[in-house]
Design a protein around this motif. Structure first.
Motif, PDB file in Angstrom:
ATOM      1  N   MET A 136       0.847  -1.211   0.000  1.00 39.29           N
ATOM      2  CA  MET A 136       0.000   0.000   0.000  1.00 39.29           C
ATOM      3  C   MET A 136       0.875   1.252   0.000  1.00 39.29           C
ATOM      4  SD  MET A 136      -3.277  -0.399  -0.004  1.00 39.29           S
ATOM      5  CE  MET A 136      -3.916   1.093   0.797  1.00 39.29           C
ATOM      6  N   PRO A 137       0.421   2.283  -0.675  1.00 35.48           N
ATOM      7  CA  PRO A 137       1.137   3.557  -0.564  1.00 35.48           C
ATOM      8  C   PRO A 137       1.077   4.019   0.895  1.00 35.48           C
ATOM      9  CG  PRO A 137      -0.504   3.625  -2.322  1.00 35.48           C
ATOM     10  CD  PRO A 137      -0.738   2.368  -1.547  1.00 35.48           C
ATOM     11  N   SER A 138       2.081   4.720   1.326  1.00 35.81           N
ATOM     12  CA  SER A 138       2.089   5.176   2.715  1.00 35.81           C
ATOM     13  C   SER A 138       0.996   6.219   2.930  1.00 35.81           C
ATOM     14  CB  SER A 138       3.443   5.788   3.049  1.00 35.81           C
ATOM     15  OG  SER A 138       3.569   7.029   2.384  1.00 35.81           O
ATOM     16  N   PRO A 139       0.516   6.331   4.193  1.00 32.69           N
ATOM     17  CA  PRO A 139      -0.490   7.366   4.487  1.00 32.69           C
ATOM     18  C   PRO A 139       0.000   8.744   4.081  1.00 32.69           C
ATOM     19  CG  PRO A 139      -0.249   5.875   6.348  1.00 32.69           C
ATOM     20  CD  PRO A 139       0.832   5.505   5.363  1.00 32.69           C
ATOM     21  N   ARG A 140       1.294   8.970   4.255  1.00 32.20           N
ATOM     22  CA  ARG A 140       1.826  10.284   3.895  1.00 32.20           C
ATOM     23  C   ARG A 140       1.682  10.525   2.395  1.00 32.20           C
ATOM     24  NH1 ARG A 140       7.919  12.471   4.004  1.00 32.20           N
ATOM     25  NH2 ARG A 140       7.421  14.548   3.275  1.00 32.20           N
ATOM     26  N   TYR A 141       1.938   9.462   1.617  1.00 35.13           N
ATOM     27  CA  TYR A 141       1.801   9.599   0.162  1.00 35.13           C
ATOM     28  C   TYR A 141       0.373   9.970  -0.195  1.00 35.13           C
ATOM     29  CZ  TYR A 141       1.671   8.501  -4.781  1.00 35.13           C
ATOM     30  OH  TYR A 141       1.490   8.581  -6.136  1.00 35.13           O
TER      31      TYR A 141
END
Ligand SMILES: [Zn+2]
Length: 131
Positions: A1-6
């Motif tokens: 998964m893409p990071s939450p920051r991304y």
């Protein structure tokens, strides 16, 4: 998964939105809550030019797994005319030719595909100016 920051930064990344500090005028990208220069918390939204100048660069020979088939490639800190600095991959040229002072255009490109989900992550990449 893409990071939450991304995920959180997607709108800013897609539009190249930066913030100009009301206190000291420093332009930061992506937009932050606190100015790294003066600690101010008032920012005005600035859309960055899609071009810039290479400030520093490095050639990546041993990349993270997801970029394995792209190595070697150049990563550079690029400064836009607004004074914002962003880290970006420089493509469409010999990585060894990416040096400070080089002019680049920032193009919206596919960055990578998440292996399992097939989710495509887009962002900006630098290419030699005028190509
Ligand atoms: Zn400031």
């Amino acid at each position: 998964m893409p990071s939450p920051r991304y995920i959180r930064e997607i709108p800013a990344r897609y539009r190249l939105e930066a913030g100009r500090c009301a206190g000291c005028g420093r332009v930061v990208y992506p937009v932050r809550k606190v100015c790294p220069a003066c600690g101010g918390q008032d920012f005005e939204l600035v859309l960055l030019s899609r071009k810039g100048t290479v400030v520093t660069s490095t050639v990546i020979h041993v990349p993270p797994d997801e970029f394995l088939n792209e190595a070697p490639y150049a990563m550079a800190v690029v400064e836009t005319p607004e004074g914002a600095r962003l880290m970006t991959q420089i493509v469409d040229c010999d990585p060894a030719s990416v040096l400070p002072g080089m002019l680049v255009d920032l193009e919206f490109r596919l960055i990578r595909e998440e292996k399992k989900s097939g989710i495509l992550c887009y962002g900006h990449k630098g290419v030699p100016a005028g190509t």
